[in-house]
Design a protein around this motif. Structure first.
Motif, short mmCIF file in Angstrom:
data_model
loop_
_atom_site.label_atom_id
_atom_site.label_comp_id
_atom_site.label_asym_id
_atom_site.label_seq_id
_atom_site.Cartn_x
_atom_site.Cartn_y
_atom_site.Cartn_z
N ALA A 141 -25.93 6.93 -74.20
CA ALA A 141 -27.16 6.64 -73.52
C ALA A 141 -28.24 7.77 -73.99
N ARG A 142 -27.90 8.79 -74.25
CA ARG A 142 -28.89 9.78 -74.84
C ARG A 142 -29.78 9.29 -76.09
N THR A 143 -29.02 8.62 -76.95
CA THR A 143 -29.60 7.90 -78.05
C THR A 143 -30.27 6.48 -77.77
N ILE A 144 -29.48 5.76 -77.11
CA ILE A 144 -29.95 4.43 -76.79
C ILE A 144 -31.10 4.34 -75.84
N ALA A 145 -31.17 5.31 -74.63
CA ALA A 145 -32.44 5.25 -73.80
C ALA A 145 -33.50 5.90 -74.57
N GLU A 146 -33.39 6.74 -75.33
CA GLU A 146 -34.44 7.60 -75.94
C GLU A 146 -35.08 6.44 -77.11
N SER A 147 -34.30 5.84 -77.84
CA SER A 147 -34.80 4.76 -78.81
C SER A 147 -35.70 3.58 -77.98
N GLN A 148 -35.26 3.61 -76.72
CA GLN A 148 -35.88 2.01 -76.26
C GLN A 148 -36.68 2.78 -75.24
N ALA A 149 -37.38 4.03 -75.17
CA ALA A 149 -38.23 4.76 -74.45
C ALA A 149 -37.91 4.23 -73.00
N GLU A 150 -36.57 4.13 -72.65
CA GLU A 150 -36.12 4.05 -71.34
C GLU A 150 -35.34 5.29 -70.86
N GLY A 151 -35.75 5.70 -69.73
CA GLY A 151 -35.10 6.87 -69.00
C GLY A 151 -33.40 6.42 -68.69
N VAL A 152 -32.68 7.66 -68.55
CA VAL A 152 -31.27 7.42 -67.84
C VAL A 152 -31.07 8.73 -67.01
N SER A 153 -30.55 8.55 -65.90
CA SER A 153 -29.86 9.71 -64.91
C SER A 153 -28.61 10.10 -65.58
N ALA A 154 -28.42 11.39 -65.00
CA ALA A 154 -27.11 11.92 -65.04
C ALA A 154 -26.05 10.96 -64.44
N ILE A 155 -24.86 11.52 -65.16
CA ILE A 155 -23.67 10.98 -64.21
C ILE A 155 -23.44 11.43 -62.76
N GLU A 156 -23.40 10.42 -61.87
CA GLU A 156 -23.44 10.78 -60.55
C GLU A 156 -22.03 10.21 -60.07
N GLN A 157 -21.20 11.10 -59.33
CA GLN A 157 -19.94 10.70 -58.58
C GLN A 157 -20.42 10.69 -57.21
N PHE A 158 -19.89 9.34 -56.50
CA PHE A 158 -20.12 8.96 -55.26
C PHE A 158 -18.96 8.13 -54.82
N LEU A 159 -19.12 7.92 -53.40
CA LEU A 159 -18.22 6.81 -52.77
C LEU A 159 -18.64 5.33 -52.71
N PHE A 160 -17.80 4.51 -53.09
CA PHE A 160 -18.22 3.33 -52.65
C PHE A 160 -17.47 3.02 -51.45
N GLU A 161 -18.11 2.35 -50.52
CA GLU A 161 -17.69 1.92 -49.21
C GLU A 161 -17.19 0.26 -49.40
N ASP A 162 -15.92 0.13 -49.50
CA ASP A 162 -15.52 -1.08 -49.93
C ASP A 162 -14.94 -1.96 -48.69
N GLN A 163 -15.29 -2.91 -48.48
CA GLN A 163 -15.01 -3.85 -47.17
C GLN A 163 -14.66 -5.24 -47.51
N ASP A 164 -13.33 -5.42 -47.01
CA ASP A 164 -12.59 -6.71 -47.56
C ASP A 164 -13.18 -7.96 -46.70
#
Length: 544
Positions: A109-132
Motif C-alpha cells: 500500500a505504501r507504493t500503490i496508494a502513493e502512485s494513485q494519489a490515494e491515502g492509506v491508514s495505518a494497520i488497525e487492530q480491533f474487534l468485530f462483533e459477530d452476530q449469528d
C-alpha cells in the motif's frame, strides 16, 4: 440476518515491528508495480480470480499464492469503485496468518496508494462483533487497512459465524486446516447471493477433507461455469523462478549449484514420509485424513510465552568422569530449572510426561499443572539433545521431587527409554506409568489429547517449534499418531519427530490417571541421585 460490525472502542495501531517476519523482511526496494514482480503462476491465478466468482487454488507449500492475492487485494481496495475497487476480507486458519497477510498489504500500500494519489491508514487492530442468525454474539480479533478510496482490507483471525453477511471479495486461506472446513465452504458460497467473489487457497489435508471434495465438485461442473480450479505444485513454482525469488528476498546470490542443493534439501527433508511430501509439495492429497490439530486450536492453546529450555551437549561430554558430569548437570539444574520450579502453584496438582531420546531426536519433559478449573497448563518444557541417560535421570528425578503435589508421570518405555522408565519406577513406585508407545496406545490416547485441544482444556507455551510438533499428529491408517522420521540431526530443520506432541500426550495421560498426591522430603545426608553410576537408585534416599 445477523450482522457483523466493528467495535471502534477497541481499536489500536499495529506497529511495523509487530508484524510477522516474512512481512517485515520484504526488501525496502521492492516495487509491487514493477513488471515481472509476480511469477507466471501467480499472474495466472490473479487473472483467473477476476474472471470467475469461485476460484479454488490447491497448491504446494510456499508457492506464493497468498503473496499474490495480497498484492491484488491492495490494488483492488486502493481503487475507486469505478475502477473496480471493492472491500476485501481475508480469513486465515490462524491469527498469525491474518497478521502476515495484512502486513504484505501494508507494504504494498505504501507504493500503490502513493502512485494513485490515494491515502492509506495505518494497520488497525480491533474487534468485530459477530452476530449469528440466532442472535448469539462473540468478538473476533481483526486487522484492517482503510484506503481513501473508501474501501478496506480486513483480516479476521477466525471464521465468522455470519460470513454470509460479508460483502465484497472473500479470500479463505489454508481452508483445509480450518476447524470447520465444510462450514467455511458452505458459508462462503452462500455470500455469492450478494454479488461477491470467493478465492479459496489451501494445501491439501487428506483426500477425505472437504476442501479436496470442493475442488473435485468444481472440476465436475457442479458449481457451473463460473467456478474454476487452478493447481500449483512446488515444481511449478520452481520452474517459474521460486528459488531465484527466494534468493533475491534474502539478499543471496542465485546459482545453479545452489538451486540443486536447495531443491534437494527440501525434497529430502521429508525423509521416508513420501505421501506427506507429495501432498505438501505436489498437491496430491493423501488417503488418510491428514493433520488432526487445526492451526487455530494450537494457537488458541498457546496463550502466552513461557520458558522452553533446550540443552544440547557436545559429543565429548561423555568423556568427563561421572562426578564431573553430575556436578555440571546439578549446576545447570540450579541455574535454569529450579527458578521455574519455584514459580509453580503449590496448591495445584502436577504431573509430567517424558518422551525419551538419546541421540537422533530430542528428549522432552513436559510438566503439567491441573488447575482448579481442570484445565491442564504446561508452565514450561525442557528439551534435551545428546544428553547422557544418567544426566537425564538426574534431571527427571530432581523435577519429580519438587513438583508441587506431584501426582504421577508417564514415561516413554519404548526401546532405550525402557531402562530409565524401570529405574524411575523402582525409585518412585506406582506414580510412574511405563508406556509402550504403539498403535493401540496412540489409538486410545491421541484422540483424547485432540479432544482436549478442541475443548480448550490445554494451555501450552507459545513456541513455533512446539506448534510444528503438534501438527505432526496425523491419521495413519485410521490411527492418530506421530510419524517417526529418519533425519540428519546436524540439520536443525530435519531432525524432529513430534517430540513435544508425544510428551504432552503422555502428560495428558498422566493427568487422567492420577495417583495420590504427595511431596518428597529428602532424608538427611542423602543425595537426590544414587552415587553409583551403573546402578538404579533405590527408594531409600528419602521418605514420603
Amino acid at each position: 440476518m445477523g450482522q457483523m460490525r466493528p467495535l471502534a472502542s477497541t481499536q489500536a495501531i499495529v506497529e511495523w515491528d509487530e508484524l510477522p517476519a516474512r512481512a517485515r523482511e520484504i526488501p525496502a526496494n521492492f516495487d509491487p508495480l514493477a513488471e515481472g514482480v509476480l511469477m507466471a503462476h501467480q499472474v495466472q491465478a490473479v487473472e483467473l480470480a477476476h474472471k470467475v466468482s469461485i476460484l479454488a487454488l490447491p497448491k504446494g507449500r510456499r508457492t506464493g499464492m497468498t503473496f499474490a492475492m495480497a498484492l491484488d487485494s491492495t490494488i483492488t481496495a486502493a481503487s475507486r469503485k469505478s475502477a473496480g475497487g471493492n472491500n476485501v476480507f481475508y480469513i486465515g486458519d490462524t491469527k498469525e496468518k491474518g497478521l502476515e497477510f495484512i502486513g504484505y498489504c501494508a507494504k504494498f500500500a505504501r507504493t500503490i496508494a502513493e502512485s494513485q494519489a490515494e491515502g492509506v491508514s495505518a494497520i488497525e487492530q480491533f474487534l468485530f462483533e459477530d452476530q449469528d442468525e440466532k442472535g448469539n454474539t462473540r468478538q473476533i480479533t481483526a486487522f484492517r487497512i482503510r484506503f481513501a478510496s473508501g474501501f478496506q482490507i480486513t483480516a479476521l483471525s477466525s471464521r465468522p459465524a455470519n460470513i454470509r453477511g460479508l460483502q465484497g471479495i472473500v479470500i479463505i486461506d489454508e481452508a483445509a486446516f480450518h476447524p470447520d472446513v465444510q462450514g467455511v465452504l458452505d458459508a462462503a458460497t452462500a455470500l455469492l447471493i450478494w454479488g461477491g467473489r470467493i478465492v479459496v487457497i489451501s494445501s491439501h489435508n487428506g483426500r477425505n477433507n472437504p476442501f479436496n471434495q470442493f475442488c473435485t465438485d468444481i472440476q465436475e461442473g457442479k458449481y457451473g461455469e463460473d467456478a474454476a480450479v487452478m493447481t500449483t505444485t512446488f515444481d511449478d513454482a520452481v520452474g517459474n523462478g521460486l528459488y531465484e525469488r527466494s534468493c533475491w528476498m534474502s539478499g543471496e546470490a542465485a546459482t545453479s549449484e545452489g538451486k540443486v542443493r536447495w531443491y534437494t534439501r527440501i525434497r529430502k527433508g521429508y525423509g521416508p514420509r513420501l505421501t506427506a511430501m507429495r501432498e505438501e509439495l505436489d498437491a496430491i492429497p493423501r488417503d488418510g485424513n491428514g493433520v488432526l490439530l487445526p492451526g487455530v486450536w494450537i494457537e488458541e492453546a498457546m496463550r502466552e510465552e513461557r520458558p522452553v529450555l533446550r540443552l544440547t551437549l557436545p559429543d565429548d561430554f561423555v568423556q568427563k568422569t561421572p562426578n564431573d558430569r553430575k556436578a555440571w548437570m546439578d549446576e545447570w539444574i540450579a541455574v535454569h530449572v529450579d527458578p521455574l520450579l519455584e514459580q509453580l502453584n503449590p496448591q495445584s496438582r502436577h504431573v509430567l510426561g517424558y518422551d525419551f531420546a538419546r541421540h537422533r531426536h530430542f528428549s522432552t519433559m513436559v510438566p503439567m499443572e491441573i488447575e482448579q478449573t481442570m484445565r491442564r497448563r504446561v508452565p514450561f518444557a525442557i528439551e534435551l539433545h545428546n544428553v547422557p541417560t544418567r544426566q537425564q535421570q538426574d534431571l527427571l528425578w530432581h523435577i519429580n521431587r519438587r513438583l508441587p503435589r506431584w501426582s504421577g508421570e508417564a514415561i516413554d518405555a519404548t526401546g532405550n527409554g525402557e531402562t530409565i522408565a524401570e529405574y524411575t519406577a523402582d525409585e518412585f513406585g506406582s506414580h510412574v506409568h511405563q508406556i509402550k508407545l504403539n498403535r493401540a496406545w496412540y489409538g486410545l490416547w491421541m484422540p483424547k489429547l485432540v479432544q482436549g485441544f478442541e475443548d480448550r482444556q490445554i494451555d501450552i507455551p507459545r513456541d513455533a517449534t512446539l506448534g510444528d510438533d503438534l501438527r505432526a499428529i496425523e491419521n495413519v491408517e485410521g490411527v492418530p499418531q506421530v510419524v517417526k522420521e529418519t533425519r540428519d540431526i546436524k540439520d536443525p530443520e530435519l531432525h524432529r519427530h513430534g517430540d513435544f506432541a508425544v510428551a504432552v500426550c503422555l502428560a495428558w495421560f498422566a493427568s487422567l490417571n492420577l495417583v495420590v498426591a504427595f511431596e518428597w522430603e529428602a532424608a538427611p545426608g542423602k543425595r537426590d541421585s544414587d552415587e553409583d553410576e551403573d546402578m538404579p537408585a533405590g527408594a531409600f534416599g528419602g521418605h514420603w
